[in-house]
Design a protein around this motif. Sequence first.
Motif, PDB file in Angstrom:
ATOM      1  N   LYS A  84      39.047  37.639  37.915  1.00 32.65           N
ATOM      2  CA  LYS A  84      39.460  39.203  37.583  1.00 32.65           C
ATOM      3  C   LYS A  84      39.501  39.628  38.878  1.00 32.65           C
ATOM      4  CE  LYS A  84      37.330  39.732  33.147  1.00 32.65           C
ATOM      5  NZ  LYS A  84      38.442  40.067  32.211  1.00 32.65           N
ATOM      6  N   ILE A  85      40.299  40.695  38.970  1.00 29.87           N
ATOM      7  CA  ILE A  85      40.832  41.466  40.346  1.00 29.87           C
ATOM      8  C   ILE A  85      39.505  42.294  40.333  1.00 29.87           C
ATOM      9  CG2 ILE A  85      42.309  43.287  41.137  1.00 29.87           C
ATOM     10  CD1 ILE A  85      44.403  41.976  39.434  1.00 29.87           C
ATOM     11  N   THR A 143      40.315  38.715  44.365  1.00 32.49           N
ATOM     12  CA  THR A 143      39.633  38.368  43.070  1.00 32.49           C
ATOM     13  C   THR A 143      38.247  38.059  42.980  1.00 32.49           C
ATOM     14  OG1 THR A 143      40.197  36.163  42.891  1.00 32.49           O
ATOM     15  CG2 THR A 143      41.629  37.472  41.677  1.00 32.49           C
TER      16      THR A 143
END
Length: 187
Positions: free
Chosen positions: A161-162, A107
């Motif tokens: 977030k990835i 992430t």
Amino acid sequence: KAMKFSGENAIYIPVKFIVGFPPMDEPMYIPISPNLDIQEYFTISAWINVPSYTDATYNNIVVKCNHPDQAAAWQNTTRVLGLALRAGAPEGGEEYVEGALSGFVLTETGGLNEIVTTQAIPLNTWIEVQFTRDATGLHLYIDNQEQPVKVLHGTQNPTGKILNGTEYYLGHDSYATIDNVKIVDLD
């Protein structure tokens, strides 16, 4: 009609193609399957039958990667999301059972986060495996039963977030038969 992998073959699924001719200062990416560029919550599932492990650290079932440069050399690839079996010799103080099911995400704020099951998967039998990230964190399932896990890297409930990816690989470095792969964006 399952896919059989020998440890030397894989299936490549582009998320974005890297355009690099003529060479440019910055790589240009052309979206191919933008719906596979999952950013937050997901489930990856598959049916697998594994007769043995390869010597690779990650016997990948599904792995999402990113090429940070135009060369797109495998050595420069970053793993950003995946479901795999851990095998080979542990590195850098890692401790896991050979054949442990592994789920990992990279992430933007939490870095690499990886969990592994505390026991190896059964060999020479069909099992359904699943890796999920939801609001409660990372979870691994075998035959629809959540498995006890230990955190190998980062945390079980990563933030952020990835990272984006350029492609997925199915079966990379695996000696396995894989069927009914599903990648679901839970957002």
